[in-house]
Design a protein around this motif. Sequence first.
Motif, PDB file in Angstrom:
ATOM      1  N   ARG A  34      69.028  11.019 -18.776  1.00  0.00           N
ATOM      2  CA  ARG A  34      68.571  10.703 -17.422  1.00  0.00           C
ATOM      3  C   ARG A  34      69.563  11.255 -16.382  1.00  0.00           C
ATOM      4  O   ARG A  34      69.171  11.836 -15.376  1.00  0.00           O
ATOM      5  CB  ARG A  34      68.416   9.186 -17.266  1.00  0.00           C
ATOM      6  CG  ARG A  34      67.738   8.777 -15.985  1.00  0.00           C
ATOM      7  CD  ARG A  34      67.473   7.281 -15.902  1.00  0.00           C
ATOM      8  NE  ARG A  34      67.136   6.687 -17.180  1.00  0.00           N
ATOM      9  CZ  ARG A  34      67.544   5.494 -17.588  1.00  0.00           C
ATOM     10  NH1 ARG A  34      68.304   4.747 -16.820  1.00  0.00           N
ATOM     11  NH2 ARG A  34      67.192   5.015 -18.755  1.00  0.00           N
ATOM     12  N   ARG A  71      69.221  15.011 -16.107  1.00  0.00           N
ATOM     13  CA  ARG A  71      68.078  15.382 -15.259  1.00  0.00           C
ATOM     14  C   ARG A  71      68.419  15.189 -13.782  1.00  0.00           C
ATOM     15  O   ARG A  71      68.053  16.005 -12.939  1.00  0.00           O
ATOM     16  CB  ARG A  71      66.839  14.575 -15.642  1.00  0.00           C
ATOM     17  CG  ARG A  71      66.204  15.023 -16.949  1.00  0.00           C
ATOM     18  CD  ARG A  71      64.846  14.394 -17.178  1.00  0.00           C
ATOM     19  NE  ARG A  71      64.876  12.945 -17.235  1.00  0.00           N
ATOM     20  CZ  ARG A  71      65.145  12.240 -18.326  1.00  0.00           C
ATOM     21  NH1 ARG A  71      65.402  12.850 -19.471  1.00  0.00           N
ATOM     22  NH2 ARG A  71      65.145  10.925 -18.284  1.00  0.00           N
ATOM     23  N   GLU A  72      69.139  14.101 -13.480  1.00  0.00           N
ATOM     24  CA  GLU A  72      69.559  13.843 -12.108  1.00  0.00           C
ATOM     25  C   GLU A  72      70.461  14.963 -11.599  1.00  0.00           C
ATOM     26  O   GLU A  72      70.294  15.448 -10.472  1.00  0.00           O
ATOM     27  CB  GLU A  72      70.290  12.500 -12.034  1.00  0.00           C
ATOM     28  CG  GLU A  72      70.715  12.087 -10.656  1.00  0.00           C
ATOM     29  CD  GLU A  72      71.393  10.724 -10.648  1.00  0.00           C
ATOM     30  OE1 GLU A  72      72.395  10.585  -9.920  1.00  0.00           O
ATOM     31  OE2 GLU A  72      70.936   9.811 -11.360  1.00  0.00           O
ATOM     32  N   THR A  93      70.551  18.075 -12.648  1.00  0.00           N
ATOM     33  CA  THR A  93      69.710  19.260 -12.460  1.00  0.00           C
ATOM     34  C   THR A  93      68.935  19.163 -11.156  1.00  0.00           C
ATOM     35  O   THR A  93      68.866  20.131 -10.392  1.00  0.00           O
ATOM     36  CB  THR A  93      68.748  19.420 -13.652  1.00  0.00           C
ATOM     37  OG1 THR A  93      69.520  19.579 -14.846  1.00  0.00           O
ATOM     38  CG2 THR A  93      67.829  20.617 -13.471  1.00  0.00           C
ATOM     39  N   HIS A  94      68.377  17.998 -10.887  1.00  0.00           N
ATOM     40  CA  HIS A  94      67.626  17.773  -9.647  1.00  0.00           C
ATOM     41  C   HIS A  94      68.509  17.995  -8.410  1.00  0.00           C
ATOM     42  O   HIS A  94      68.026  18.474  -7.378  1.00  0.00           O
ATOM     43  CB  HIS A  94      67.036  16.362  -9.643  1.00  0.00           C
ATOM     44  CG  HIS A  94      66.271  16.028  -8.416  1.00  0.00           C
ATOM     45  ND1 HIS A  94      65.024  16.542  -8.162  1.00  0.00           N
ATOM     46  CD2 HIS A  94      66.587  15.261  -7.350  1.00  0.00           C
ATOM     47  CE1 HIS A  94      64.602  16.104  -6.985  1.00  0.00           C
ATOM     48  NE2 HIS A  94      65.532  15.315  -6.479  1.00  0.00           N
ATOM     49  N   LEU A  95      69.786  17.671  -8.520  1.00  0.00           N
ATOM     50  CA  LEU A  95      70.727  17.851  -7.409  1.00  0.00           C
ATOM     51  C   LEU A  95      71.225  19.298  -7.298  1.00  0.00           C
ATOM     52  O   LEU A  95      71.969  19.627  -6.385  1.00  0.00           O
ATOM     53  CB  LEU A  95      71.936  16.917  -7.580  1.00  0.00           C
ATOM     54  CG  LEU A  95      71.650  15.424  -7.432  1.00  0.00           C
ATOM     55  CD1 LEU A  95      72.843  14.606  -7.912  1.00  0.00           C
ATOM     56  CD2 LEU A  95      71.313  15.090  -5.979  1.00  0.00           C
ATOM     57  N   GLY A  96      70.816  20.142  -8.249  1.00  0.00           N
ATOM     58  CA  GLY A  96      71.265  21.530  -8.230  1.00  0.00           C
ATOM     59  C   GLY A  96      72.615  21.735  -8.883  1.00  0.00           C
ATOM     60  O   GLY A  96      73.294  22.735  -8.640  1.00  0.00           O
ATOM     61  N   ASN A 116      79.465  22.449  -7.777  1.00  0.00           N
ATOM     62  CA  ASN A 116      78.129  22.266  -8.357  1.00  0.00           C
ATOM     63  C   ASN A 116      78.032  22.609  -9.843  1.00  0.00           C
ATOM     64  O   ASN A 116      76.961  22.981 -10.336  1.00  0.00           O
ATOM     65  CB  ASN A 116      77.068  23.012  -7.559  1.00  0.00           C
ATOM     66  CG  ASN A 116      76.758  22.306  -6.256  1.00  0.00           C
ATOM     67  OD1 ASN A 116      77.277  21.231  -5.972  1.00  0.00           O
ATOM     68  ND2 ASN A 116      75.899  22.896  -5.462  1.00  0.00           N
TER      69      ASN A 116
END
Length: 155
Positions: free
Chosen positions: A4, A7-8, A10-13, A32
């Motif tokens: 989880r 995925r978070e 990845t979502h934040l770049g 990053n």
Amino acid sequence: MYERLMREATHLGIDTYEKQMPHRLKGLYSKNVILINKNMETSYEKACILAEELGHYHTSSGDIVEQDTIAKRRQEKIARTWAYERLVPLSKIVQAHKEAIRNRYELAQYLEITEEFLENAIKRYKEKYGYTVNYKEYTICFEPLGVIEWFDKTF
């Protein structure tokens, strides 16, 4: 939890990689990119480290690898606090109580974190709130760890 958080990220770049790293270095965040030491044994340990590195993404600036100044140590504490509040939120402590979780080992398993991370989160909560904190119609006690549900919810 680890997946989880991945995925978070990845979502934040944020690009996240598991990599062979020196034993003392469990994780690193820079520009990053998060590196997680692939030598860690469990996904619970990796989740705790990833949460802390995400805490650096959200709260830190500059190179703080060397903890040689008060300002750098303060940034480290803020990032760890972010991780504690993300993985051990007060709401989850109450939810665990409702689900009959009865000891620290069970709570760590329920939260999918290490017992050491849980202990450190509780220590940080004691620093922040003292030995108890009111949360909605509950009182969470940090020493000894427990939750009290109030009959009269008008306080």
